[in-house]
Scaffold this motif. Sequence first.
Motif, short mmCIF file in Angstrom:
data_model
loop_
_atom_site.label_atom_id
_atom_site.label_comp_id
_atom_site.label_asym_id
_atom_site.label_seq_id
_atom_site.Cartn_x
_atom_site.Cartn_y
_atom_site.Cartn_z
N PRO A 231 0.11 13.79 0.69
CA PRO A 231 1.02 13.38 1.77
C PRO A 231 1.10 11.86 1.83
O PRO A 231 0.18 11.15 1.39
CB PRO A 231 0.38 13.97 3.04
N ASP A 232 2.19 11.35 2.40
CA ASP A 232 2.46 9.91 2.36
C ASP A 232 1.30 9.05 2.84
O ASP A 232 0.90 8.10 2.17
CB ASP A 232 3.72 9.59 3.18
N ARG A 233 0.76 9.34 4.02
CA ARG A 233 -0.28 8.48 4.57
C ARG A 233 -1.52 8.47 3.69
O ARG A 233 -2.15 7.43 3.48
CB ARG A 233 -0.65 8.91 6.00
N ARG A 234 -1.89 9.63 3.18
CA ARG A 234 -3.05 9.72 2.32
C ARG A 234 -2.79 8.98 1.00
O ARG A 234 -3.66 8.28 0.48
CB ARG A 234 -3.38 11.19 2.03
N ARG A 235 -1.57 9.09 0.49
CA ARG A 235 -1.20 8.40 -0.75
C ARG A 235 -1.32 6.89 -0.58
O ARG A 235 -1.83 6.19 -1.45
CB ARG A 235 0.22 8.79 -1.13
N ILE A 236 -0.85 6.39 0.56
CA ILE A 236 -0.93 4.95 0.83
C ILE A 236 -2.38 4.50 0.92
O ILE A 236 -2.76 3.44 0.40
CB ILE A 236 -0.18 4.62 2.14
N GLU A 237 -3.23 5.31 1.55
CA GLU A 237 -4.65 4.98 1.68
C GLU A 237 -5.33 4.89 0.32
O GLU A 237 -6.14 3.99 0.06
CB GLU A 237 -5.36 6.03 2.53
N VAL A 238 -5.00 5.82 -0.58
CA VAL A 238 -5.62 5.82 -1.91
C VAL A 238 -5.20 4.56 -2.68
O VAL A 238 -6.04 3.89 -3.30
CB VAL A 238 -5.23 7.09 -2.69
N VAL A 239 -3.92 4.22 -2.65
CA VAL A 239 -3.45 3.03 -3.37
C VAL A 239 -4.07 1.77 -2.75
O VAL A 239 -4.48 0.85 -3.46
CB VAL A 239 -1.92 2.94 -3.35
N ARG A 240 -4.16 1.72 -1.41
CA ARG A 240 -4.76 0.57 -0.74
C ARG A 240 -6.21 0.40 -1.17
O ARG A 240 -6.68 -0.72 -1.41
CB ARG A 240 -4.65 0.73 0.78
N ARG A 241 -6.93 1.50 -1.29
CA ARG A 241 -8.33 1.45 -1.72
C ARG A 241 -8.44 0.91 -3.15
O ARG A 241 -9.30 0.06 -3.43
CB ARG A 241 -8.93 2.86 -1.64
N GLU A 242 -7.59 1.38 -4.03
CA GLU A 242 -7.63 0.91 -5.42
C GLU A 242 -7.24 -0.56 -5.51
O GLU A 242 -7.83 -1.33 -6.29
CB GLU A 242 -6.69 1.76 -6.29
N LEU A 243 -6.27 -0.96 -4.72
CA LEU A 243 -5.86 -2.36 -4.71
C LEU A 243 -6.99 -3.26 -4.23
O LEU A 243 -7.22 -4.34 -4.78
CB LEU A 243 -4.63 -2.51 -3.81
N ALA A 244 -7.72 -2.80 -3.22
CA ALA A 244 -8.84 -3.58 -2.68
C ALA A 244 -9.99 -3.69 -3.68
O ALA A 244 -10.83 -4.60 -3.58
CB ALA A 244 -9.33 -2.95 -1.38
#
Length: 591
Positions: A231-244
């Motif tokens: 789902p969108d929110r979870r997808r954003i969280e995963v990408v944010r974690r990888e970016l960090a």
Amino acid sequence: MLNSDDALDEDQLAAAGIAPGERQVVIAPAGTGKTESVAALVESLVTNGGVLASQGILILTFSRAAVSAIRRRLAGKDAALRATNVRTLDALAARLISTEESAGEPARSFDGRIEQATKVLRRDVVSDELAVVEHVIVDEVQDVVGVRAEFVLEILRATRSHAGFTVLGDPQQAIYNFQIKDTGGVTSGQFLGYLDQQFAPELRALGTNYRAESEDSRRFASLGFQLDGLPDRRRIEVVRRELASVTTVGDVSEMPAFLSKWAPNRTAFLCETNGVALAVRDSLRANGVEAALQSSAEQRGAAAWVARAVDASKSKMKRSAFVEQWDDTSGRSAADAWRLLKQAERDFKTGDSLQVARLARAVALRDVPAELLEPADADVVVSTVHRSKGLEFDNVLLVNTGRWLSAEASNDDASEAYVALTRSRDRVFAVDQYLDRGLRRDKMSDRWVLQGREAWQTFGFEIRPADTRTYTDPGRAPDVSQYIRDETRIGDEVDLRLNKVSSDLSRPVYDVEHRGRRIGVTSEDFGFNLQRRLGSIRKAGRGWPHIQGLRIDGFETRGCGPELAHPDVLSLWLGVVVTGMARLDWNGEDE
């Protein structure tokens, strides 16, 4: 690239080995050999399926850059495969409109022409071109949104009785949904859903990454599979974690030491906006690094080798003369170069000669194959993430990543970050760039500017490639072109000085000067946009500023249309590319 023996893997073989009438959707994450698979599919359709490549296969792409990538891959095949019909959606739409009398006059905008062509197909009008197609290949499916998605659906409906199709792409790279103007527009995900409902294609996926070489790049390359179905929110969280998780190695000003160690490998600084890209490029230059600013395909001009290779003093050039004097420093063969020139000229009745006036007109209109557009050719490239899509680099430096995915980030923002993370073959690091507090996107001029404390104060103004792509004083074109060949180099400083004779009260015209020598002139569009930005200052009685802080970024071929053609005037000539954040010097202003 594919594996070491250039053989297809099991997933690629499955995608490339279908019969002409079959339908499939191929999920191809970054680095999994999508373009190689397309080339192999074309070869299989011709060799095993008996399809005539020039008529029976139609490859459609979102961008001219993708057209170029596919044609480069087919260039190594035999002549029958090189003749495959590869078009952008915009080019096919224009052709459908031009060949259908009931379509009316072509619309001015790209979207308008797409909508016109869609209406033609909805009237059950199937052009001669579509009537003979046996297999349609749609590349970059994640970019097919809005009116273009509706257009592709109509193409597939129009050919469903006699043709199969292959649709390829990476849904995780869907970064163009923002272009949809209303809630009824078709998103990338909805487009795939419609395909499934209406055509029931076979779903396949390419699973092996051939780009990634380091542990980090392999980890980011596998991110697409992790994001699938979230789902969108979870997808954003995963990408944010990888970016960090990306290691920050310092400021852009500290990068020259790293770049010297990595040379000659290609490095890209990827930025969220073009304003940041301008700041990064200026910082690199200030620290002794000449970096190319990645322009969009719409902004690039024709490659410089065209002006150097074509004898513009003659009305026609024989192929034998072209081959005899060909200089292969451009990295391509004489045969390949001649093919591109003939594609731009579009006179296929005579293959052994080139009509220079026809080529010049195509160059002037920038109506040339994507492979003839001048790319950013440098070891160090600065680009927005959007413009890096489809490209790959040895090293990638992500700029100011702390600003990328805010609490209000959208799913498209996450897709953009995913694109950035998957551009590298080897190193992926984060870097910081100081941004002037006055860096703004000016709504009036649609340019990046550096403003002062007051909104009207302007100390910097964005210069784009087209701003100096103007044909003036044609009698001097031969001398200027020769001067550029002999005396100018990438990185040389240039100034813009007001041309008081050509300027008027509403729009300024500036001469482009190199060491005091006039080598170009600014465009009408540039003057219009500068006036829109500086209008309030001009009303207060101030003169036009002197414009400094620019350098030559590269070279390109320029041409004129028949309205300016003259026996004593060059129709093709060499010009300089100038881009960047120019400094406006109000102390040296002109009246």
